[in-house]
Design a protein around this motif. Structure first.
Motif, PDB file in Angstrom:
ATOM      1  N   LEU A  80       0.827  -1.211   0.000  1.00 33.67           N
ATOM      2  CA  LEU A  80       0.000   0.000   0.000  1.00 33.67           C
ATOM      3  C   LEU A  80       0.859   1.258   0.000  1.00 33.67           C
ATOM      4  O   LEU A  80       0.538   2.243  -0.671  1.00 33.67           O
ATOM      5  CB  LEU A  80      -0.940   0.002   1.209  1.00 33.67           C
ATOM      6  CG  LEU A  80      -2.069  -1.031   1.175  1.00 33.67           C
ATOM      7  CD1 LEU A  80      -2.775  -1.080   2.525  1.00 33.67           C
ATOM      8  CD2 LEU A  80      -3.047  -0.729   0.054  1.00 33.67           C
ATOM      9  N   LEU A  81       1.957   1.239   0.736  1.00 34.36           N
ATOM     10  CA  LEU A  81       2.874   2.388   0.739  1.00 34.36           C
ATOM     11  C   LEU A  81       3.491   2.598  -0.636  1.00 34.36           C
ATOM     12  O   LEU A  81       3.618   3.739  -1.100  1.00 34.36           O
ATOM     13  CB  LEU A  81       3.970   2.191   1.786  1.00 34.36           C
ATOM     14  CG  LEU A  81       3.565   2.443   3.231  1.00 34.36           C
ATOM     15  CD1 LEU A  81       4.606   1.884   4.183  1.00 34.36           C
ATOM     16  CD2 LEU A  81       3.356   3.929   3.470  1.00 34.36           C
ATOM     17  N   GLN A 119       3.660   5.646  -5.700  1.00 36.25           N
ATOM     18  CA  GLN A 119       3.451   5.709  -7.149  1.00 36.25           C
ATOM     19  C   GLN A 119       2.401   6.759  -7.512  1.00 36.25           C
ATOM     20  O   GLN A 119       2.566   7.503  -8.479  1.00 36.25           O
ATOM     21  CB  GLN A 119       3.038   4.336  -7.692  1.00 36.25           C
ATOM     22  CG  GLN A 119       2.889   4.276  -9.193  1.00 36.25           C
ATOM     23  CD  GLN A 119       4.201   4.512  -9.911  1.00 36.25           C
ATOM     24  OE1 GLN A 119       5.280   4.206  -9.410  1.00 36.25           O
ATOM     25  NE2 GLN A 119       4.115   5.081 -11.105  1.00 36.25           N
ATOM     26  N   ALA A 120       1.350   6.836  -6.696  1.00 36.35           N
ATOM     27  CA  ALA A 120       0.303   7.830  -6.953  1.00 36.35           C
ATOM     28  C   ALA A 120       0.866   9.242  -6.861  1.00 36.35           C
ATOM     29  O   ALA A 120       0.559  10.099  -7.689  1.00 36.35           O
ATOM     30  CB  ALA A 120      -0.849   7.647  -5.964  1.00 36.35           C
ATOM     31  N   ILE A 121       1.689   9.482  -5.873  1.00 31.51           N
ATOM     32  CA  ILE A 121       2.287  10.812  -5.718  1.00 31.51           C
ATOM     33  C   ILE A 121       3.291  11.083  -6.840  1.00 31.51           C
ATOM     34  O   ILE A 121       3.308  12.168  -7.423  1.00 31.51           O
ATOM     35  CB  ILE A 121       2.951  10.955  -4.333  1.00 31.51           C
ATOM     36  CG1 ILE A 121       1.874  10.941  -3.245  1.00 31.51           C
ATOM     37  CG2 ILE A 121       3.798  12.226  -4.252  1.00 31.51           C
ATOM     38  CD1 ILE A 121       2.411  10.825  -1.837  1.00 31.51           C
ATOM     39  N   ALA A 122       4.097  10.085  -7.161  1.00 33.17           N
ATOM     40  CA  ALA A 122       5.129  10.256  -8.194  1.00 33.17           C
ATOM     41  C   ALA A 122       4.519  10.564  -9.565  1.00 33.17           C
ATOM     42  O   ALA A 122       5.107  11.296 -10.355  1.00 33.17           O
ATOM     43  CB  ALA A 122       6.014   9.018  -8.277  1.00 33.17           C
ATOM     44  N   THR A 125       4.403  14.654   0.193  1.00 36.18           N
ATOM     45  CA  THR A 125       5.377  14.373  -0.861  1.00 36.18           C
ATOM     46  C   THR A 125       5.924  12.954  -0.768  1.00 36.18           C
ATOM     47  O   THR A 125       5.599  12.202   0.152  1.00 36.18           O
ATOM     48  CB  THR A 125       6.563  15.348  -0.723  1.00 36.18           C
ATOM     49  OG1 THR A 125       7.217  15.081   0.529  1.00 36.18           O
ATOM     50  CG2 THR A 125       6.101  16.802  -0.780  1.00 36.18           C
ATOM     51  N   LEU A 126       6.795  12.641  -1.704  1.00 40.36           N
ATOM     52  CA  LEU A 126       7.483  11.355  -1.652  1.00 40.36           C
ATOM     53  C   LEU A 126       8.286  11.215  -0.358  1.00 40.36           C
ATOM     54  O   LEU A 126       8.386  10.121   0.203  1.00 40.36           O
ATOM     55  CB  LEU A 126       8.400  11.193  -2.867  1.00 40.36           C
ATOM     56  CG  LEU A 126       7.695  11.041  -4.209  1.00 40.36           C
ATOM     57  CD1 LEU A 126       8.699  11.065  -5.350  1.00 40.36           C
ATOM     58  CD2 LEU A 126       6.866   9.760  -4.240  1.00 40.36           C
ATOM     59  N   GLU A 127       8.823  12.320   0.125  1.00 41.76           N
ATOM     60  CA  GLU A 127       9.572  12.289   1.390  1.00 41.76           C
ATOM     61  C   GLU A 127       8.646  11.951   2.553  1.00 41.76           C
ATOM     62  O   GLU A 127       9.049  11.267   3.498  1.00 41.76           O
ATOM     63  CB  GLU A 127      10.278  13.627   1.629  1.00 41.76           C
ATOM     64  CG  GLU A 127      11.435  13.899   0.689  1.00 41.76           C
ATOM     65  CD  GLU A 127      11.004  14.353  -0.709  1.00 41.76           C
ATOM     66  OE1 GLU A 127       9.832  14.788  -0.894  1.00 41.76           O
ATOM     67  OE2 GLU A 127      11.827  14.247  -1.630  1.00 41.76           O
ATOM     68  N   THR A 128       7.407  12.406   2.482  1.00 35.25           N
ATOM     69  CA  THR A 128       6.431  12.093   3.520  1.00 35.25           C
ATOM     70  C   THR A 128       6.158  10.589   3.534  1.00 35.25           C
ATOM     71  O   THR A 128       6.097   9.967   4.596  1.00 35.25           O
ATOM     72  CB  THR A 128       5.119  12.864   3.287  1.00 35.25           C
ATOM     73  OG1 THR A 128       5.413  14.244   3.116  1.00 35.25           O
ATOM     74  CG2 THR A 128       4.156  12.678   4.434  1.00 35.25           C
ATOM     75  N   VAL A 129       5.999   9.999   2.354  1.00 35.39           N
ATOM     76  CA  VAL A 129       5.768   8.565   2.250  1.00 35.39           C
ATOM     77  C   VAL A 129       6.990   7.809   2.773  1.00 35.39           C
ATOM     78  O   VAL A 129       6.863   6.812   3.489  1.00 35.39           O
ATOM     79  CB  VAL A 129       5.440   8.141   0.806  1.00 35.39           C
ATOM     80  CG1 VAL A 129       5.277   6.625   0.705  1.00 35.39           C
ATOM     81  CG2 VAL A 129       4.187   8.848   0.319  1.00 35.39           C
ATOM     82  N   ILE A 158      -5.021   9.994  -3.950  1.00 33.59           N
ATOM     83  CA  ILE A 158      -3.972   9.965  -2.924  1.00 33.59           C
ATOM     84  C   ILE A 158      -4.610   9.879  -1.539  1.00 33.59           C
ATOM     85  O   ILE A 158      -4.173   9.086  -0.696  1.00 33.59           O
ATOM     86  CB  ILE A 158      -3.044  11.186  -3.053  1.00 33.59           C
ATOM     87  CG1 ILE A 158      -2.247  11.088  -4.356  1.00 33.59           C
ATOM     88  CG2 ILE A 158      -2.110  11.299  -1.845  1.00 33.59           C
ATOM     89  CD1 ILE A 158      -1.469  12.334  -4.712  1.00 33.59           C
ATOM     90  N   GLU A 159      -5.641  10.663  -1.307  1.00 31.22           N
ATOM     91  CA  GLU A 159      -6.328  10.629  -0.015  1.00 31.22           C
ATOM     92  C   GLU A 159      -6.905   9.241   0.261  1.00 31.22           C
ATOM     93  O   GLU A 159      -6.795   8.716   1.375  1.00 31.22           O
ATOM     94  CB  GLU A 159      -7.437  11.668   0.025  1.00 31.22           C
ATOM     95  CG  GLU A 159      -8.161  11.721   1.354  1.00 31.22           C
ATOM     96  CD  GLU A 159      -9.211  12.814   1.400  1.00 31.22           C
ATOM     97  OE1 GLU A 159      -9.582  13.189   2.521  1.00 31.22           O
ATOM     98  OE2 GLU A 159      -9.667  13.284   0.342  1.00 31.22           O
ATOM     99  N   ASN A 160      -7.524   8.623  -0.746  1.00 27.72           N
ATOM    100  CA  ASN A 160      -8.073   7.274  -0.585  1.00 27.72           C
ATOM    101  C   ASN A 160      -6.973   6.267  -0.271  1.00 27.72           C
ATOM    102  O   ASN A 160      -7.150   5.382   0.577  1.00 27.72           O
ATOM    103  CB  ASN A 160      -8.848   6.854  -1.829  1.00 27.72           C
ATOM    104  CG  ASN A 160     -10.137   7.628  -1.997  1.00 27.72           C
ATOM    105  OD1 ASN A 160     -10.655   8.218  -1.054  1.00 27.72           O
ATOM    106  ND2 ASN A 160     -10.651   7.651  -3.218  1.00 27.72           N
ATOM    107  N   SER A 161      -5.854   6.399  -0.940  1.00 27.78           N
ATOM    108  CA  SER A 161      -4.729   5.500  -0.703  1.00 27.78           C
ATOM    109  C   SER A 161      -4.187   5.681   0.709  1.00 27.78           C
ATOM    110  O   SER A 161      -3.907   4.713   1.419  1.00 27.78           O
ATOM    111  CB  SER A 161      -3.640   5.768  -1.743  1.00 27.78           C
ATOM    112  OG  SER A 161      -2.580   4.874  -1.604  1.00 27.78           O
ATOM    113  N   LEU A 162      -4.054   6.924   1.132  1.00 25.60           N
ATOM    114  CA  LEU A 162      -3.580   7.210   2.485  1.00 25.60           C
ATOM    115  C   LEU A 162      -4.551   6.651   3.515  1.00 25.60           C
ATOM    116  O   LEU A 162      -4.138   6.030   4.497  1.00 25.60           O
ATOM    117  CB  LEU A 162      -3.402   8.720   2.668  1.00 25.60           C
ATOM    118  CG  LEU A 162      -2.956   9.191   4.055  1.00 25.60           C
ATOM    119  CD1 LEU A 162      -1.617   8.582   4.439  1.00 25.60           C
ATOM    120  CD2 LEU A 162      -2.875  10.718   4.068  1.00 25.60           C
TER     121      LEU A 162
END
Length: 151
Positions: free
Chosen positions: A30-31, A36-39, A106-110, A47-51
Motif C-alpha cells: 500500500l505504501l 506511485q500515486a504521488i510520483a 510528498t514522496l519524502e512524507t511517504v 492519494i487521499e483514498n490511498s492514504l
C-alpha cells in the motif's frame, strides 16, 4: 537501489508469523502504491483514498497484534500497545497535514511513514513474534507488567 526500495518486501522483514508477515507485506504494498500515486501526480482524491487505506489497514493490523499479545500474555504488551498509539498519532498528523495542504504530502512524507512502519516491524514486532512463536523460551519475565496482570 533507489531511496524507496526498502518498501519492497525483503526477507529481513519476515518475522516467522504467517498472518503478521502477510499484513506487513500488504502495508508495504500500500505504501508503494501511495508513492506511485504521488510520483505520477494523480488527483488528490486518489492519494487521499490511498492514504486512508493505509491508515485503516494499519489500525486493523494493530488490533490483530493486540489480540495476539493479549491472548498469549505477552509481557511487553503495554509497551507495544503504547508504540501502536504513538504510530496512530503520527499517522493522524500525516492525514491532517494532507487534508490541510495536499501538495505538502510528498514522496519524502511517504518515505518517512515507511520508515516509521519498518522501525516498528523490526524493533517492536520482532520480539513480540519471538514470544508468540516460543512463549516458554521467552517467558522468563516474572513480575513484568502485562495486560493479564492488570486485571
Amino acid at each position: 537501489m533507489t531511496d524507496m526500495d526498502h518498501l519492497a518486501w525483503q526477507d529481513q522483514y519476515a518475522l516467522g508469523h504467517g498472518e503478521i508477515d502477510q499484513q506487513h507485506r500488504a502495508l508495504l504494498s500500500l505504501l508503494r502504491h501511495l508513492r506511485q500515486a504521488i510520483a505520477t501526480s494523480v488527483d488528490s482524491t486518489t492519494i487521499e483514498n490511498s492514504l486512508q487505506e493505509i491508515v485503516n489497514e494499519t489500525l486493523n493490523h494493530f488490533r490483530d497484534e493486540e489480540k495476539l499479545m493479549g491472548g498469549s500474555n505477552y509481557p511487553g504488551y503495554l509497551g507495544h500497545r503504547a508504540a501502536h498509539q504513538n504510530l496512530e498519532a503520527a499517522m493522524g498528523k500525516l492525514v491532517a497535514t494532507f487534508e490541510a495542504d495536499p501538495a505538502s504530502f510528498t514522496l519524502e512524507t511517504v518515505a518517512a511513514l515507511g520508515e516509521l512502519i519498518l522501525h516498528h516491524i523490526c524493533e517492536e514486532d520482532q520480539p513480540m513474534v519471538q514470544f508468540l512463536n516460543a512463549p516458554d523460551a521467552t517467558a522468563a519475565t516474572e513480575g513484568k507488567l502485562t495486560a493479564a496482570s492488570l486485571f
